[in-house]
Structure formats: C-alpha cells, structure tokens
Design a protein around this motif. Structure first.
Motif, short mmCIF file in Angstrom:
data_model
loop_
_atom_site.label_atom_id
_atom_site.label_comp_id
_atom_site.label_asym_id
_atom_site.label_seq_id
_atom_site.Cartn_x
_atom_site.Cartn_y
_atom_site.Cartn_z
N GLU A 2 71.65 94.86 -5.82
CA GLU A 2 72.48 94.00 -6.64
C GLU A 2 71.66 93.37 -7.77
OE1 GLU A 2 75.79 92.31 -8.11
OE2 GLU A 2 75.73 93.66 -6.39
N ARG A 3 70.43 92.99 -7.47
CA ARG A 3 69.56 92.39 -8.48
C ARG A 3 69.25 93.40 -9.59
NH1 ARG A 3 64.73 89.82 -5.79
NH2 ARG A 3 66.31 88.29 -5.25
N VAL A 4 68.98 94.64 -9.21
CA VAL A 4 68.70 95.68 -10.21
C VAL A 4 69.93 95.89 -11.09
CG1 VAL A 4 68.16 98.12 -10.54
CG2 VAL A 4 66.99 96.83 -8.76
N LEU A 5 71.11 95.92 -10.48
CA LEU A 5 72.34 96.09 -11.25
C LEU A 5 72.54 94.94 -12.23
CD1 LEU A 5 74.61 97.31 -8.31
CD2 LEU A 5 74.10 98.64 -10.36
N GLU A 6 72.23 93.72 -11.80
CA GLU A 6 72.36 92.56 -12.68
C GLU A 6 71.40 92.66 -13.86
OE1 GLU A 6 71.75 89.19 -10.22
OE2 GLU A 6 73.69 89.34 -9.20
N PHE A 7 70.16 93.09 -13.60
CA PHE A 7 69.16 93.23 -14.66
C PHE A 7 69.56 94.31 -15.67
CE2 PHE A 7 66.25 90.64 -12.22
CZ PHE A 7 65.36 90.15 -13.17
N SER A 8 70.34 95.29 -15.21
CA SER A 8 70.69 96.42 -16.08
C SER A 8 71.66 96.03 -17.18
CB SER A 8 71.30 97.55 -15.25
OG SER A 8 72.61 97.20 -14.82
N GLY A 9 72.41 94.94 -16.97
CA GLY A 9 73.41 94.53 -17.96
C GLY A 9 74.79 95.09 -17.68
N LEU A 10 74.92 95.94 -16.65
CA LEU A 10 76.23 96.46 -16.28
C LEU A 10 77.04 95.38 -15.57
CD1 LEU A 10 75.22 99.99 -14.94
CD2 LEU A 10 76.06 99.40 -17.21
N ARG A 11 78.37 95.45 -15.68
CA ARG A 11 79.23 94.42 -15.11
C ARG A 11 80.00 94.96 -13.91
NH1 ARG A 11 82.97 93.46 -20.04
NH2 ARG A 11 82.83 95.74 -19.91
N GLU A 12 79.96 94.19 -12.81
CA GLU A 12 80.69 94.61 -11.62
C GLU A 12 82.19 94.54 -11.90
OE1 GLU A 12 81.02 93.71 -6.81
OE2 GLU A 12 79.76 92.44 -8.08
N GLY A 13 82.89 95.58 -11.46
CA GLY A 13 84.32 95.65 -11.70
C GLY A 13 84.67 96.38 -12.98
N TYR A 14 83.68 96.59 -13.84
CA TYR A 14 83.89 97.29 -15.10
C TYR A 14 83.04 98.57 -15.14
CZ TYR A 14 86.18 93.02 -16.66
OH TYR A 14 87.02 91.94 -16.76
N GLU A 15 81.71 98.38 -15.32
CA GLU A 15 80.84 99.57 -15.37
C GLU A 15 80.40 100.04 -13.99
OE1 GLU A 15 81.09 97.80 -19.13
OE2 GLU A 15 80.01 96.85 -17.49
#
Length: 238
Positions: free
Chosen positions: A35-48
């Motif tokens: 989850e932390r890596v996903l947050e750092f990537s700039g992608l948005r949960e529910g969208y990307e």
C-alpha cells in the motif's frame, strides 16, 4: 527510491521478530508495504488501481488478487504479494553456516513454490480482466528477493517464462511510476482532444452565425431596394 527503500528496510528489521512463524501477520505487514508503494507511485485507489477485487474464471471459481492496476486502453496488471518469508527470517537469525545454508535453500524453495502457485492460477484468463501476459509477484523485503536472485541467477528468467515478474518495493515503484506517467499523458491527450472538439464546435457555431448574418444582410439590401422603388413610385412617378 532511496528514502522509500531505507524506510521499508528499517520497518523490516523492526518487525523481523514479530513476523517469525506468523503467516497472518506477515500477510498484513506485506499488504502495508504494498500500500505504501502504491501511495508513493501517485496512483489513486479506486481509479488507477483496486484492492482485493473478486474475480471469476470460466468455471465460476473465485479469485482475489491483492491489487489490480488499471492501464490505459482498458488493460490491467495484477500484483500478488509474496509475504511468507519465515525461511528468510530464519536465515538472517542463523548463527552457524550449516543452518544458514539450509534456511537459504528453504527460502529459495518457498519463492519458487509461490511462483508455481501463481502461474497455475492463470490470472490472465479471469473474466473482466484484460491482463498483460504477466503478473507482478511482489516481495516486500528488498534484500529477501536480492538474496534469492543472487543465489539462483536463473530465478528471474525461470519466473518470467511462467509469466511471473519478480518485483521488490524499488522495482515495483519504478514500474508504477511509469504507469502513472502513461495515465498522465493519456489524460493530457484526452484533454487536447476535448479542446479540439470544443474549438471545432465553436467554429461551426460561428460559421453558421456568419452565414445567417449574411442572409440578414441580403434581406436588408433587398428590403432597401424595394423601399427605394416604392418611394420613387410615390414621390416622382406619374
């Protein structure tokens, strides 16, 4: 990448004792790192991307991959976290060389078994998924994956032949950043297309207005001629 890697490595060291032999705790912790890596990537949960999406195959069997990342043009990448790292923790804690080698072999064996298990799931054949020809197998501890690949130099290639790409926090972040950039360019292209469409509609609107206005001008000229003719008949006619 450096800051993220240092943070994750620090977390891994602090949690090593808590993770020993506790598969459920390992799983929860691995999801936190992912989850932390996903947050750092700039992608948005529910969208990307979406978490734990329930999917079915043609035989109506249900699967719940950890993450489904959306790509432009309705494509997807599936990420599955490999968090059963008991053998790796035992390797780190081993004192004598014999135990280290035994635990190291078990660690590599565990990763290979997970690769085989993922390959057998055939995520790319699930309904409503237009996946690429591979899925990401995420190992949350950088050094755990590096150690296995150093000891078995063919590990990455063997996994790739089974349509599995081995990724650590650093390499996954690089891949997700590339996806985030592709989404950004996709949005820019879409915005440019919308601006062009609106400009075209505005041009057509103005063109119709000018055409109508020209008609009004012709009507005014015709009325003026009729007026002059009628006035001449009234004022100077016999």
């Amino acid at each position: 990448l450096k800051e993220l890697n240092q943070k994750i490595s620090k977390d891994a060291i602090n949690l090593t004792n808590a993770l020993k032999g506790e598969s459920k705790q390992q799983g929860i912790w691995g999801e936190m790192v992912l989850e932390r890596v996903l947050e750092f990537s700039g992608l948005r949960e529910g969208y990307e991307y979406k978490r734990e999406v329930s999917l079915k195959d043609d035989d109506n069997n249900r699967y719940r991959p950890d993450v489904v990342v959306n790509l432009p043009e309705n494509r997807h990448i599936i990420i599955d976290a490999k968090t059963s790292l008991t053998a790796y923790n035992e390797y780190r804690a081993s004192i004598n060389e014999e135990d280290k080698q035994t635990n190291l072999k078990n660690h590599i064996k565990s990763i290979k078994e997970h690769i085989k298990g993922l390959s057998n799931k055939k995520y790319e054949d699930l309904q409503n998924i237009n996946s690429l020809d591979f899925i990401f197998m995420f190992v949350p501890i950088e050094s755990a994956l590096m150690l296995a690949m150093e000891q078995d130099t063919q590990l990455f290639d063997k996994a790739f032949k089974q349509k599995i790409v081995l990724v650590s926090p650093t390499t996954l972040l690089v891949a997700l950043k590339a996806i985030e950039s592709s989404w950004r360019y996709e949005k820019q292209a879409k915005n440019i297309s919308e601006v062009y469409d609106r400009a075209l509609k505005l041009y057509e609107k103005l063109e119709n207005f000018v055409s109508t206005l020209e008609g009004v001008g012709k009507a005014i000229k015709s009325a003026d001629k009729s007026y002059e003719k009628a006035f001449a008949q009234l004022s100077s006619g016999s």
